[in-house]
Write a protein that holds these residues in place. Structure first.
Motif, short mmCIF file in Angstrom:
data_model
loop_
_atom_site.label_atom_id
_atom_site.label_comp_id
_atom_site.label_asym_id
_atom_site.label_seq_id
_atom_site.Cartn_x
_atom_site.Cartn_y
_atom_site.Cartn_z
N ASP A 136 18.14 39.05 -36.35
CA ASP A 136 18.28 37.73 -36.90
C ASP A 136 19.80 37.11 -37.45
O ASP A 136 20.67 37.48 -37.15
CB ASP A 136 17.46 36.32 -36.43
CG ASP A 136 17.36 35.34 -36.03
OD1 ASP A 136 18.44 35.42 -35.01
OD2 ASP A 136 16.77 34.40 -36.57
N LYS A 142 25.45 31.94 -37.95
CA LYS A 142 25.16 30.58 -38.37
C LYS A 142 24.95 30.70 -40.33
O LYS A 142 24.61 31.67 -40.37
CB LYS A 142 23.55 30.01 -37.25
CG LYS A 142 23.86 29.40 -36.42
CD LYS A 142 22.54 29.17 -36.28
CE LYS A 142 22.33 28.21 -34.87
NZ LYS A 142 21.10 28.44 -34.66
N LYS A 220 19.93 39.20 -28.86
CA LYS A 220 20.81 37.09 -29.46
C LYS A 220 22.81 37.55 -29.14
O LYS A 220 23.51 36.74 -28.50
CB LYS A 220 20.68 37.68 -31.13
CG LYS A 220 21.14 36.59 -31.16
CD LYS A 220 21.06 36.60 -33.30
CE LYS A 220 21.44 35.19 -33.66
NZ LYS A 220 20.85 35.17 -35.13
N ARG A 234 21.59 28.88 -26.25
CA ARG A 234 21.32 29.63 -27.76
C ARG A 234 20.14 28.53 -28.19
O ARG A 234 19.62 29.30 -28.99
CB ARG A 234 22.47 29.28 -28.93
CG ARG A 234 22.06 29.98 -30.54
CD ARG A 234 23.26 30.71 -31.06
NE ARG A 234 23.09 31.17 -32.03
CZ ARG A 234 23.88 30.96 -33.05
NH1 ARG A 234 25.07 31.35 -32.71
NH2 ARG A 234 23.77 31.86 -34.07
N LEU A 237 16.76 30.98 -28.85
CA LEU A 237 16.70 31.53 -30.06
C LEU A 237 15.46 30.46 -30.61
O LEU A 237 15.75 30.86 -32.29
CB LEU A 237 18.22 32.00 -30.59
CG LEU A 237 19.09 32.80 -30.17
CD1 LEU A 237 20.27 33.05 -30.86
CD2 LEU A 237 17.73 34.19 -29.69
N ASN A 238 15.45 29.44 -30.58
CA ASN A 238 14.92 28.26 -31.39
C ASN A 238 13.05 28.53 -31.29
O ASN A 238 12.33 27.43 -31.80
CB ASN A 238 15.27 26.89 -31.76
CG ASN A 238 16.44 27.38 -32.50
OD1 ASN A 238 16.96 28.31 -33.79
ND2 ASN A 238 17.66 26.36 -32.14
N1 GLY Z 1 18.17 32.12 -35.63
C1 GLY Z 1 19.04 31.16 -34.59
C2 GLY Z 1 20.34 31.44 -34.19
O1 GLY Z 1 21.13 32.03 -34.48
O2 GLY Z 1 20.53 30.91 -33.39
#
Ligand code: GLY
Length: 349
Positions: A136, A142, A220, A234, A237-238
């Motif tokens: 991740d 991020k 991802k 996106r 992913l949360n």
């Molecule tokens: N960990 C969530 C993202 O990278 O969007």
């Protein structure tokens, strides 16, 4: 060895396999033929892996410095970030040099932000040493440090130039830290891939680790390629993360990220089922997957406490909060709620 190619604002490879660290010298030379390197790592990881990375840089005749900070989420702070930036300036680094983030999520996020800020940008190689960072946080750009008010509140998007996931490093991880990463693997299964979920739920991830990491990174990658700046897809992913960040903060970061994500996913799955947002009852299967992978299934905090901390999160704007709801295993969707609706939903758990 598996390579996943990311095609976001920057194109880069995520290379996954046993002993991919051996590539570090060659790859750094490709990025910056005359550049020097600063390896950023914490004291725990330094004791385990720093010497071998330095040997590899020396073999390739790459000049390097090392910045070591104290392990733990408390170091993901403006204070340590600025210590790192001052270190880079004192050692006369410039924008054609390379930062290597050697470690878990704290190291990757902190170093990624420093790489974006120092002289407005230098090269960044992520060398994640935990499963969580491999699947991740090292991928997708991020970066952040925490503020007193909450987790990850000061950061930027800054894609790395390369990610080297050396699965051999996972062999030195304490069990609970390995399990932490499995929470994120379970997350990928719930949001996008029932087969991956079943593999993990049935205890099969450990013998297929390289493939499992590559699958998570590919999921991802597809999402980040479509929505790099987190305006829509996106946010999937949360899943589990809105409550997870609240739990981490409430516990003063005593609860690890993976454990918090585990509890957050389960609570949201229960809420989604009770309130008829799911087409399939997911929570029992999620419980099985969490238990199989050494993750917690009960939360020590009250809904009102979780609510108070969650509304300070980045996922909350203009009186609305976006949560990720599992419709069924392998498919999630975004749900935007007013804060009152969110509070009521939490109480229903
Ligand atoms: N960990 C969530 C993202 O990278 O969007």
């Amino acid at each position: 060895m598996e390579t996943v190619k990311v095609n976001a604002s920057k194109k880069y490879d995520v290379i996954i396999g046993c002993d991919t660290s051996a590539l570090v010298g060659k790859k750094v030379k490709e990025l910056s033929p005359n550049g020097k390197v600063c390896v950023v790592t914490d004291d725990n990881v330094a004791a385990l892996h720093l010497d071998s990375i330095r040997d590899r840089l020396k073999e390739s005749k790459i000049k390097h410095e090392v910045f070591v900070f104290r392990h733990g989420e408390q170091s993901k702070s403006p204070k340590v970030l600025f210590e790192l930036l001052e270190f880079l300036a004192n050692k006369h680094f410039n924008r054609t040099d390379v930062l290597i983030a050697l470690g878990g999520g704290v190291t990757g996020d902190l170093t990624g932000l420093a790489a974006a800020m120092y002289m407005r940008g230098m090269y960044l190689v992520q060398m994640p040493t935990t499963l969580l960072a491999m699947v991740d946080s090292s991928v997708g750009g991020k970066t952040a440090v925490n503020l007193e008010a909450g987790k990850n509140l000061a950061g930027v998007f800054n894609q790395p130039d390369l990610v080297l996931c050396d699965t051999r490093m996972l062999g030195t991880l304490p069990r609970e830290i390995f399990c932490d990463g499995m929470a994120e693997v379970i997350k990928y299964g719930v949001i996008a891939d029932r087969r991956l979920f079943e593999l993990v739920r049935d205890g099969g991830a450990i013998i297929n680790l390289e493939k499992v990491i590559a699958r998570c990174v590919s999921i991802k990658r597809d999402i980040v390629n479509e929505d790099e700046y987190d305006n829509g897809k996106r946010q999937l992913l949360n899943f589990g993360h809105t409550l997870a960040h609240s739990l981490e903060k409430l516990s003063n970061y005593e609860i690890s990220h993976g454990s918090a994500v585990a509890m957050g996913m389960l609570m949201i799955a229960e809420i989604a089922w009770k309130n008829k947002y799911s087409t399939e009852r997911c929570q029992d299967e999620i419980i099985d997957a969490l238990l199989e992978n050494g993750l917690p299934i009960s939360c020590p905090y009250e809904p009102s406490e979780l609510y108070y901390n969650a509304v300070g999160d980045k996922k909350c704007t203009a009186g609305l909060i976006t949560i990720i709801i599992p419709e069924r295993i392998g498919r999630c969707r975004r749900l935007e709620l007013s804060l009152d609706e969110f509070r009521e939903l939490l109480k229903s758990n």
